[in-house]
Design a protein around this motif. Structure first.
Motif, PDB file in Angstrom:
ATOM      1  N   MET A 114       0.849  -1.199   0.000  1.00  0.00           N
ATOM      2  CA  MET A 114       0.000   0.000   0.000  1.00  0.00           C
ATOM      3  C   MET A 114       0.882   1.246   0.000  1.00  0.00           C
ATOM      4  O   MET A 114       1.867   1.312   0.738  1.00  0.00           O
ATOM      5  CB  MET A 114      -0.910   0.003   1.224  1.00  0.00           C
ATOM      6  CG  MET A 114      -1.947  -1.107   1.231  1.00  0.00           C
ATOM      7  SD  MET A 114      -3.135  -0.971   2.601  1.00  0.00           S
ATOM      8  CE  MET A 114      -2.067  -1.313   4.004  1.00  0.00           C
ATOM      9  N   VAL A 115       0.530   2.223  -0.827  1.00  0.00           N
ATOM     10  CA  VAL A 115       1.316   3.464  -0.904  1.00  0.00           C
ATOM     11  C   VAL A 115       0.726   4.443   0.095  1.00  0.00           C
ATOM     12  O   VAL A 115      -0.402   4.918  -0.067  1.00  0.00           O
ATOM     13  CB  VAL A 115       1.319   4.048  -2.323  1.00  0.00           C
ATOM     14  CG1 VAL A 115       2.360   5.166  -2.408  1.00  0.00           C
ATOM     15  CG2 VAL A 115       1.626   2.975  -3.359  1.00  0.00           C
ATOM     16  N   MET A 116       1.477   4.731   1.135  1.00  0.00           N
ATOM     17  CA  MET A 116       0.966   5.504   2.264  1.00  0.00           C
ATOM     18  C   MET A 116       1.137   7.011   2.104  1.00  0.00           C
ATOM     19  O   MET A 116       0.456   7.792   2.765  1.00  0.00           O
ATOM     20  CB  MET A 116       1.673   5.054   3.558  1.00  0.00           C
ATOM     21  CG  MET A 116       1.671   3.552   3.785  1.00  0.00           C
ATOM     22  SD  MET A 116       0.010   2.822   3.740  1.00  0.00           S
ATOM     23  CE  MET A 116      -0.736   3.635   5.154  1.00  0.00           C
ATOM     24  N   THR A 117       2.060   7.421   1.224  1.00  0.00           N
ATOM     25  CA  THR A 117       2.408   8.835   1.173  1.00  0.00           C
ATOM     26  C   THR A 117       3.032   9.198  -0.173  1.00  0.00           C
ATOM     27  O   THR A 117       3.625   8.340  -0.840  1.00  0.00           O
ATOM     28  CB  THR A 117       3.399   9.174   2.312  1.00  0.00           C
ATOM     29  OG1 THR A 117       3.773  10.550   2.251  1.00  0.00           O
ATOM     30  CG2 THR A 117       4.653   8.312   2.222  1.00  0.00           C
ATOM     31  N   CYS A 118       2.900  10.448  -0.575  1.00  0.00           N
ATOM     32  CA  CYS A 118       3.541  10.929  -1.801  1.00  0.00           C
ATOM     33  C   CYS A 118       3.752  12.441  -1.721  1.00  0.00           C
ATOM     34  O   CYS A 118       3.044  13.136  -0.992  1.00  0.00           O
ATOM     35  CB  CYS A 118       2.706  10.579  -3.038  1.00  0.00           C
ATOM     36  SG  CYS A 118       1.139  11.486  -3.186  1.00  0.00           S
ATOM     37  N   LYS A 119       4.731  12.936  -2.472  1.00  0.00           N
ATOM     38  CA  LYS A 119       5.006  14.365  -2.559  1.00  0.00           C
ATOM     39  C   LYS A 119       5.593  14.683  -3.926  1.00  0.00           C
ATOM     40  O   LYS A 119       6.138  13.806  -4.606  1.00  0.00           O
ATOM     41  CB  LYS A 119       6.004  14.818  -1.482  1.00  0.00           C
ATOM     42  CG  LYS A 119       5.486  14.822  -0.067  1.00  0.00           C
ATOM     43  CD  LYS A 119       4.395  15.825   0.170  1.00  0.00           C
ATOM     44  CE  LYS A 119       4.034  15.910   1.660  1.00  0.00           C
ATOM     45  NZ  LYS A 119       3.620  14.627   2.244  1.00  0.00           N
ATOM     46  N   VAL A 120       5.550  15.971  -4.316  1.00  0.00           N
ATOM     47  CA  VAL A 120       6.154  16.465  -5.547  1.00  0.00           C
ATOM     48  C   VAL A 120       7.226  17.478  -5.171  1.00  0.00           C
ATOM     49  O   VAL A 120       7.038  18.279  -4.245  1.00  0.00           O
ATOM     50  CB  VAL A 120       5.100  17.119  -6.465  1.00  0.00           C
ATOM     51  CG1 VAL A 120       5.743  17.662  -7.735  1.00  0.00           C
ATOM     52  CG2 VAL A 120       4.006  16.108  -6.825  1.00  0.00           C
ATOM     53  N   SER A 121       8.372  17.453  -5.849  1.00  0.00           N
ATOM     54  CA  SER A 121       9.453  18.397  -5.559  1.00  0.00           C
ATOM     55  C   SER A 121       9.037  19.817  -5.912  1.00  0.00           C
ATOM     56  O   SER A 121       8.150  20.038  -6.743  1.00  0.00           O
ATOM     57  CB  SER A 121      10.720  18.011  -6.331  1.00  0.00           C
ATOM     58  OG  SER A 121      10.490  18.064  -7.731  1.00  0.00           O
ATOM     59  N   SER A 122       9.699  20.790  -5.299  1.00  0.00           N
ATOM     60  CA  SER A 122       9.326  22.196  -5.496  1.00  0.00           C
ATOM     61  C   SER A 122       9.648  22.706  -6.890  1.00  0.00           C
ATOM     62  O   SER A 122       9.116  23.735  -7.312  1.00  0.00           O
ATOM     63  CB  SER A 122      10.012  23.081  -4.451  1.00  0.00           C
ATOM     64  OG  SER A 122      11.424  22.996  -4.570  1.00  0.00           O
ATOM     65  N   ASP A 123      10.525  22.002  -7.629  1.00  0.00           N
ATOM     66  CA  ASP A 123      10.791  22.395  -9.014  1.00  0.00           C
ATOM     67  C   ASP A 123       9.898  21.654 -10.005  1.00  0.00           C
ATOM     68  O   ASP A 123       9.980  21.857 -11.211  1.00  0.00           O
ATOM     69  CB  ASP A 123      12.266  22.193  -9.370  1.00  0.00           C
ATOM     70  CG  ASP A 123      12.717  20.738  -9.226  1.00  0.00           C
ATOM     71  OD1 ASP A 123      11.860  19.852  -9.005  1.00  0.00           O
ATOM     72  OD2 ASP A 123      13.931  20.483  -9.324  1.00  0.00           O
ATOM     73  N   GLY A 124       9.039  20.776  -9.493  1.00  0.00           N
ATOM     74  CA  GLY A 124       8.084  20.077 -10.330  1.00  0.00           C
ATOM     75  C   GLY A 124       8.656  18.989 -11.205  1.00  0.00           C
ATOM     76  O   GLY A 124       7.972  18.483 -12.094  1.00  0.00           O
ATOM     77  N   LYS A 125       9.897  18.560 -10.946  1.00  0.00           N
ATOM     78  CA  LYS A 125      10.539  17.566 -11.804  1.00  0.00           C
ATOM     79  C   LYS A 125      10.417  16.141 -11.272  1.00  0.00           C
ATOM     80  O   LYS A 125      10.401  15.183 -12.042  1.00  0.00           O
ATOM     81  CB  LYS A 125      12.017  17.907 -11.988  1.00  0.00           C
ATOM     82  CG  LYS A 125      12.259  19.218 -12.732  1.00  0.00           C
ATOM     83  CD  LYS A 125      13.750  19.498 -12.861  1.00  0.00           C
ATOM     84  CE  LYS A 125      13.998  20.799 -13.605  1.00  0.00           C
ATOM     85  NZ  LYS A 125      15.457  21.090 -13.721  1.00  0.00           N
ATOM     86  N   LEU A 126      10.349  16.013  -9.944  1.00  0.00           N
ATOM     87  CA  LEU A 126      10.337  14.695  -9.330  1.00  0.00           C
ATOM     88  C   LEU A 126       9.127  14.492  -8.436  1.00  0.00           C
ATOM     89  O   LEU A 126       8.560  15.456  -7.905  1.00  0.00           O
ATOM     90  CB  LEU A 126      11.607  14.487  -8.495  1.00  0.00           C
ATOM     91  CG  LEU A 126      12.957  14.590  -9.203  1.00  0.00           C
ATOM     92  CD1 LEU A 126      14.083  14.475  -8.189  1.00  0.00           C
ATOM     93  CD2 LEU A 126      13.093  13.519 -10.284  1.00  0.00           C
ATOM     94  N   ALA A 127       8.742  13.244  -8.273  1.00  0.00           N
ATOM     95  CA  ALA A 127       7.714  12.868  -7.311  1.00  0.00           C
ATOM     96  C   ALA A 127       8.261  11.699  -6.506  1.00  0.00           C
ATOM     97  O   ALA A 127       9.076  10.911  -7.002  1.00  0.00           O
ATOM     98  CB  ALA A 127       6.425  12.478  -8.011  1.00  0.00           C
ATOM     99  N   ALA A 128       7.839  11.590  -5.251  1.00  0.00           N
ATOM    100  CA  ALA A 128       8.318  10.508  -4.390  1.00  0.00           C
ATOM    101  C   ALA A 128       7.132   9.842  -3.713  1.00  0.00           C
ATOM    102  O   ALA A 128       6.109  10.472  -3.436  1.00  0.00           O
ATOM    103  CB  ALA A 128       9.288  11.048  -3.343  1.00  0.00           C
ATOM    104  N   SER A 129       7.274   8.554  -3.437  1.00  0.00           N
ATOM    105  CA  SER A 129       6.215   7.806  -2.764  1.00  0.00           C
ATOM    106  C   SER A 129       6.835   6.758  -1.855  1.00  0.00           C
ATOM    107  O   SER A 129       7.941   6.267  -2.102  1.00  0.00           O
ATOM    108  CB  SER A 129       5.279   7.147  -3.778  1.00  0.00           C
ATOM    109  OG  SER A 129       6.000   6.339  -4.699  1.00  0.00           O
ATOM    110  N   GLY A 130       6.117   6.427  -0.788  1.00  0.00           N
ATOM    111  CA  GLY A 130       6.600   5.436   0.173  1.00  0.00           C
ATOM    112  C   GLY A 130       5.508   4.449   0.501  1.00  0.00           C
ATOM    113  O   GLY A 130       4.325   4.800   0.547  1.00  0.00           O
ATOM    114  N   SER A 131       5.895   3.197   0.771  1.00  0.00           N
ATOM    115  CA  SER A 131       4.903   2.136   0.937  1.00  0.00           C
ATOM    116  C   SER A 131       5.141   1.289   2.178  1.00  0.00           C
ATOM    117  O   SER A 131       6.150   1.415   2.861  1.00  0.00           O
ATOM    118  CB  SER A 131       4.911   1.231  -0.298  1.00  0.00           C
ATOM    119  OG  SER A 131       6.172   0.591  -0.428  1.00  0.00           O
ATOM    120  N   ASP A 132       4.162   0.402   2.414  1.00  0.00           N
ATOM    121  CA  ASP A 132       4.348  -0.605   3.452  1.00  0.00           C
ATOM    122  C   ASP A 132       4.735  -1.919   2.771  1.00  0.00           C
ATOM    123  O   ASP A 132       5.002  -1.950   1.562  1.00  0.00           O
ATOM    124  CB  ASP A 132       3.081  -0.758   4.300  1.00  0.00           C
ATOM    125  CG  ASP A 132       1.979  -1.517   3.570  1.00  0.00           C
ATOM    126  OD1 ASP A 132       2.030  -1.624   2.325  1.00  0.00           O
ATOM    127  OD2 ASP A 132       1.051  -1.995   4.241  1.00  0.00           O
TER     128      ASP A 132
END
Length: 396
Positions: A126-144
């Motif tokens: 399950m993907v518990m969290t996500c964010k986008v970088s302030s320059d809009g180039k990258l996204a990150a996600s973390g799971s269990d």
């Protein structure tokens, strides 16, 4: 990653003129509250969007909604293709896209204008969290399950970094540093990690909570870092000087009766806000290390909190299916709740600028303050520079 070109039925983006935000406070209340009720289930994330003109929310009802902040009217409802709850929805800086994570083990990138899925990707858990970088180039996600941190190319959906077993348990939150050179993650393993995107190594490993670390944030100058945990503590780490290595974090405790679920610094870093499963929200004076305001009104666990850019408003969302906007610009008028402190006393003094009382740490080595935190906020260099930039660039 899958190339998901969605049909209109899959991700319908519709105009929804109702319901409208309502003011819900007593006539003489010092903090005015505007409440938005538009989701059918828990609201798990909220953020200001489009220069604080709109609000973006993600919900357990598997939708993402966009609201006009002035009237609190839902202007778009995005019906995602997620088959389980949306744990977070986060927009890109240019407001053209937003990124979602879900318990269905997938992430999705949307075009916010037409509501189409641009691409989607998967985790093993399950993907518990996500964010986008302030320059809009990258996204990150973390799971269990696989405790994996993934970093994605926002435009193509390509996986740039895939780090399984980044923690020893479920990743609960992920954020980018302001310079987008590292990613911070928190976990149920009671630790926080800083992952350097250039060296591809963990450079900082923080241990200070005795239970799940639920969320984190960092100031824009990257001098202070904050974590919140199920041990009911808010921990502030001085990462600029590294004093946390010998002294540990400053612990702000005693305000919440339940687990701390989320934390966020104000844009200038002088205040921070914490939300809790006890259904309350606390605003803290970071420099004085004391509670400034305690806000009550939610009837469910508080899931997310954030400040507006002018710091006059706080936004929160909760499992009671609501989003609340708290007007805190005059909150220095509210009597300060003083918590018992062992090592540091607290005294009340009068602000030389506005004449209103405020609290101050009474320690031997603490510099004397003559202005309350709110006057310091509005006179800070960062705040003035950002305000001038907003005036010079109204279209940005």
């Amino acid at each position: 990653m899958s190339d998901a070109i969605a049909t209109a039925e899959d991700t319908e983006s519709s105009y929804d003129p109702t319901p409208k935000a309502s003011w819900e406070h007593e006539e003489l209340a010092q903090v005015k509250i505007k409440v938005i009720r538009a989701h059918n289930d828990s609201v798990n994330s909220c953020e200001y969007f489009d220069n604080d003109q709109k609000i973006l929310t993600g919900s357990s009802d598997r939708t993402v909604k966009l609201f006009d902040i002035e009237e609190g009217v839902c202007t778009k409802t995005y019906h995602t293709r997620h088959s389980d709850i949306v744990t977070e929805a986060r927009g890109t800086p240019d407001r053209s896209k937003f990124f979602t994570s879900s318990c269905d083990k997938s992430v999705q990138m949307f075009d916010s204008e037409i509501g189409k899925i641009l691409w989607s990707g998967n985790h093993n858990g399950m993907v518990m969290t996500c964010k986008v970088s302030s320059d809009g180039k990258l996204a990150a996600s973390g799971s269990d399950l696989d405790y994996c941190l993934k970093v994605w190319d926002v435009h193509t959906g390509e996986v740039i970094h895939n780090i399984p077993d980044h923690h020893d348990s479920t990743i609960t939150s992920v954020i980018f540093a302001p310079d987008n050179d590292k990613i911070m993650t928190t976990s149920m393993d009671r630790t926080t990690k800083f992952f350097d995107l250039k060296t591809k190594k963990t450079t900082i490993h923080l241990q200070g909570h005795i239970n799940v670390v639920s969320g984190c944030d960092i100031t824009r100058d990257e001098r202070k870092f904050v974590t919140g945990g199920w041990d009911k503590n808010v921990c502030v780490w001085d990462i600029a000087t590294g004093t946390y290595r010998s002294k540990g974090p400053v612990k702000l405790n005693g305000a919440h009766e339940g687990s701390v679920s989320c934390v966020k610094f104000s844009p200038d870093g002088l205040m921070l806000v914490s939300g809790s499963y006890d259904q309350t929200i606390c605003v803290w004076d970071v420099e004085n290390e004391i509670q400034k305001i305690k806000l009550q009104g939610h009837t469910g666990w508080v899931e997310d909190v954030c400040f507006s850019q002018d710091q006059a408003w706080l936004m929160s969302c909760a499992r009671d299916c609501s989003v609340r906007l708290w007007n805190i610009e005059d909150s220095d008028k509210i009597p300060i709740v003083l918590e018992k402190k062992k090592a540091v006393g607290v005294k009340i003094t009068k602000c030389e600028k506005c004449g209103k009382p405020f609290s101050m740490a009474n320690s031997e080595d603490y510099r004397e303050l003559t202005h309350c935190v709110f006057c310091r906020v509005h006179s800070s260099t960062t705040f003035m520079e950002n305000s001038q930039l907003d005036l010079m660039n109204p279209e940005t």
